[in-house]
Design a protein around this motif. Structure first.
Motif, PDB file in Angstrom:
ATOM      1  N   ASN A   1       0.813  -1.216   0.000  1.00  0.00           N
ATOM      2  CA  ASN A   1       0.000   0.000   0.000  1.00  0.00           C
ATOM      3  C   ASN A   1       0.851   1.274   0.000  1.00  0.00           C
ATOM      4  O   ASN A   1       0.323   2.360  -0.141  1.00  0.00           O
ATOM      5  CB  ASN A   1      -0.939   0.000   1.216  1.00  0.00           C
ATOM      6  CG  ASN A   1      -1.948   1.120   1.161  1.00  0.00           C
ATOM      7  OD1 ASN A   1      -2.553   1.373   0.130  1.00  0.00           O
ATOM      8  ND2 ASN A   1      -2.116   1.816   2.268  1.00  0.00           N
ATOM      9  N   ILE A   2       2.156   1.148   0.172  1.00  0.00           N
ATOM     10  CA  ILE A   2       3.032   2.314   0.235  1.00  0.00           C
ATOM     11  C   ILE A   2       3.724   2.501  -1.104  1.00  0.00           C
ATOM     12  O   ILE A   2       4.339   1.582  -1.635  1.00  0.00           O
ATOM     13  CB  ILE A   2       4.060   2.174   1.373  1.00  0.00           C
ATOM     14  CG1 ILE A   2       3.321   2.069   2.708  1.00  0.00           C
ATOM     15  CG2 ILE A   2       5.012   3.363   1.380  1.00  0.00           C
ATOM     16  CD1 ILE A   2       4.215   1.799   3.890  1.00  0.00           C
TER      17      ILE A   2
ATOM     18  N   THR B   1       4.368  -4.307  -5.464  1.00  0.00           N
ATOM     19  CA  THR B   1       3.579  -4.812  -6.593  1.00  0.00           C
ATOM     20  C   THR B   1       4.132  -4.370  -7.940  1.00  0.00           C
ATOM     21  O   THR B   1       3.671  -4.830  -8.963  1.00  0.00           O
ATOM     22  CB  THR B   1       2.125  -4.322  -6.487  1.00  0.00           C
ATOM     23  OG1 THR B   1       2.121  -2.894  -6.577  1.00  0.00           O
ATOM     24  CG2 THR B   1       1.488  -4.754  -5.182  1.00  0.00           C
ATOM     25  N   GLN B   2       5.075  -3.454  -7.950  1.00  0.00           N
ATOM     26  CA  GLN B   2       5.670  -2.862  -9.151  1.00  0.00           C
ATOM     27  C   GLN B   2       4.627  -2.159 -10.023  1.00  0.00           C
ATOM     28  O   GLN B   2       4.791  -2.035 -11.226  1.00  0.00           O
ATOM     29  CB  GLN B   2       6.447  -3.897  -9.950  1.00  0.00           C
ATOM     30  CG  GLN B   2       7.596  -4.471  -9.159  1.00  0.00           C
ATOM     31  CD  GLN B   2       8.387  -5.492  -9.931  1.00  0.00           C
ATOM     32  OE1 GLN B   2       7.960  -5.960 -10.988  1.00  0.00           O
ATOM     33  NE2 GLN B   2       9.528  -5.845  -9.406  1.00  0.00           N
ATOM     34  N   ALA B   3       3.550  -1.686  -9.386  1.00  0.00           N
ATOM     35  CA  ALA B   3       2.507  -0.945 -10.106  1.00  0.00           C
ATOM     36  C   ALA B   3       2.935   0.507 -10.254  1.00  0.00           C
ATOM     37  O   ALA B   3       3.535   1.087  -9.356  1.00  0.00           O
ATOM     38  CB  ALA B   3       1.186  -1.031  -9.351  1.00  0.00           C
TER      39      ALA B   3
ATOM     40  N   PRO C   1      -2.361   1.764 -14.998  1.00  0.00           N
ATOM     41  CA  PRO C   1      -2.528   0.724 -16.008  1.00  0.00           C
ATOM     42  C   PRO C   1      -2.872  -0.647 -15.444  1.00  0.00           C
ATOM     43  O   PRO C   1      -3.440  -1.472 -16.141  1.00  0.00           O
ATOM     44  CB  PRO C   1      -1.174   0.681 -16.721  1.00  0.00           C
ATOM     45  CG  PRO C   1      -0.408   1.848 -16.251  1.00  0.00           C
ATOM     46  CD  PRO C   1      -1.055   2.379 -15.035  1.00  0.00           C
ATOM     47  N   ALA C   2      -2.579  -0.918 -14.167  1.00  0.00           N
ATOM     48  CA  ALA C   2      -2.846  -2.227 -13.577  1.00  0.00           C
ATOM     49  C   ALA C   2      -4.330  -2.451 -13.290  1.00  0.00           C
ATOM     50  O   ALA C   2      -4.743  -3.576 -13.041  1.00  0.00           O
ATOM     51  CB  ALA C   2      -2.036  -2.390 -12.292  1.00  0.00           C
TER      52      ALA C   2
END
Length: 148
Positions: free
Chosen positions: A40-41, A68-70, A98-99
């Motif tokens: 979440n960070i 998450t590499q988002a 984009p995720a």
């Protein structure tokens, strides 16, 4: 005999451009792992101009989650109020993640700049937003800001 005139000090240059770096996190809806869970960070960065036209400025930014590499991209129309020690600002814009299935949603920025010295400051802001399906969300971010 006339006393010498005191030298006039030039006003400090207007600091119209800024770069910011910090951290961002989601608050509402409550993340499944908790607010301070690593997923979440996000690391956050921004570049902006306080006044571009008619008292309004522009800001662009990126958020990146190491877990998450988002990646998230944002753009805001901003309005800054003053340049004192504590200076509030408001912004409206959009975010692109984009995720997500619905990757574009509306967002806002409600924050404060805390000007520590000429070019160095801190910022803290809340980010209310409308996410996919018209759901309300709330995020927060804070960090350092360099003013030019």
């Amino acid at each position: 005999m006339r006393p010498p005139e005191a030298p006039t000090l030039a006003a400090p240059p207007a600091r119209n451009f800024y770069l910011g770096v910090g951290a961002a996190l989601g608050i509402v809806p409550q993340p499944s792992g908790g607010i301070f869970d690593s997923s979440n960070i996000n690391l956050t960065g921004m570049v902006g101009v306080r006044e571009a036209l008619l008292g309004f400025g522009l800001r662009a930014g990126l958020d990146y989650n190491l877990s998450t590499q988002a990646l998230g991209i944002e753009a805001y129309l901003m309005r800054h109020f003053g340049s004192e020690l504590v200076s509030p600002y408001l912004g409206v814009g959009a975010r692109f993640l984009p995720a997500l299935a619905d990757p574009i949603y509306g967002s806002a920025a409600v924050g404060l700049d805390i000007n520590l010295s000429g070019s160095l400051g801190l910022f803290v802001e809340g980010n209310p937003r409308f996410e996919s399906g018209g759901n309300f969300g709330l995020g927060a971010r804070a960090g350092l800001k360099l003013n030019f």
